[in-house]
Design a protein around this motif. Structure first.
Motif, PDB file in Angstrom:
ATOM      1  N   PRO A 167       1.309  -1.530  -0.575  1.00  0.00           N
ATOM      2  CA  PRO A 167       0.185   0.072  -0.138  1.00  0.00           C
ATOM      3  C   PRO A 167       0.479   1.154   0.277  1.00  0.00           C
ATOM      4  O   PRO A 167       1.958   1.435   0.534  1.00  0.00           O
ATOM      5  N   ALA A 168       0.775   2.194  -0.725  1.00  0.00           N
ATOM      6  CA  ALA A 168       1.321   3.248  -0.776  1.00  0.00           C
ATOM      7  C   ALA A 168       0.820   4.297   0.210  1.00  0.00           C
ATOM      8  O   ALA A 168      -0.690   4.219   0.816  1.00  0.00           O
ATOM      9  N   GLY A 169       1.867   4.890   0.341  1.00  0.00           N
ATOM     10  CA  GLY A 169       1.525   6.156   1.785  1.00  0.00           C
ATOM     11  C   GLY A 169       1.833   6.222   2.973  1.00  0.00           C
ATOM     12  O   GLY A 169       1.771   7.104   3.698  1.00  0.00           O
ATOM     13  N   ASP A 170       2.077   5.462   3.235  1.00  0.00           N
ATOM     14  CA  ASP A 170       2.515   4.788   4.547  1.00  0.00           C
ATOM     15  C   ASP A 170       4.327   4.938   4.932  1.00  0.00           C
ATOM     16  O   ASP A 170       4.619   3.810   4.694  1.00  0.00           O
ATOM     17  N   SER A 171       5.106   5.958   6.038  1.00  0.00           N
ATOM     18  CA  SER A 171       6.263   5.846   5.869  1.00  0.00           C
ATOM     19  C   SER A 171       6.782   4.464   6.214  1.00  0.00           C
ATOM     20  O   SER A 171       7.855   4.178   6.445  1.00  0.00           O
TER      21      SER A 171
END
Length: 196
Positions: A142-146
């Motif tokens: 999943p994109a967008g989680d550091s």
């Protein structure tokens, strides 16, 4: 940021790297408690999609080639537990005593497992191969989680050390869900909250 900017009032899970800062802000109260969740990678075992993971030794090599304690300590900053099998300690199905295999971090053993399965670096290019095919695959996440970005980058580096090449592919929610539902992936990295 939404919490700090007053756009939301409650957040269930804080990124590990932000927790101390939020704890030290008197405007917020942070409670740390166990949750019924697990973070994992999944390999596609459908031979029509990929044959890379049909040999159990390859699957074992990938698991043995990662330092899960280091992930907990250095990425999750001590939060959580190193997984034993597929269930978190808060699950009624948690039964670590029933695990018979040891997946302790051991890159040398991981390389040996790959060699036992016929995967060797015959081209001396750092990537193991067998029958002219390299052991390389995309890993979707999943994109967008550091925090997720840190974990998948670690996986990529750890597996590179044992001769496996990984291409990272961050996907937004809809394409990720579609890939998972259609089984159109080689390896996927996910987190599941198992609470009802």
């Amino acid at each position: 940021l939404a919490l700090e900017n007053g756009e939301i009032d409650v957040m269930q899970i804080l990124p590990a790297a932000d927790t101390e800062r939020i704890q030290n802000n008197p405007a917020f109260k942070v409670d740390i408690y166990p949750i019924n969740a697990i973070t994992l990678y999944m390999m596609n075992l459908d031979p029509a999609k990929t044959e890379l993971f049909q040999d159990a030794q390859v699957r074992q090599a990938l698991m043995t080639g990662i330092d899960r304690q280091s992930i907990k300590d250095n990425i999750f900053l001590g939060f959580g537990d190193v997984a034993v099998a597929t269930q978190p300690p808060s699950s009624p199905a948690y039964a670590p005593g029933q695990m018979t295999l040891d997946f302790a971090y051991d890159p040398a053993a991981a390389k040996q497992l790959l060699a036992n399965a016929g995967w060797t670096d015959s081209n001396n290019d750092g990537v193991v191969d067998r029958d002219g095919k390299k052991l390389e695959f995309p890993l979707i996440y999943p994109a967008g989680d550091s925090t997720v970005n840190q974990v998948v980058s670690y996986l990529q580096e750890a597996w590179k050390e044992i001769g496996v090449k990984v291409k990272l592919s961050a996907l937004d929610a809809d394409p990720l869900t579609k890939a998972l539902q259609s089984h159109d992936f080689d390896v996927a990295f996910l987190a599941f909250n198992l609470s009802s």
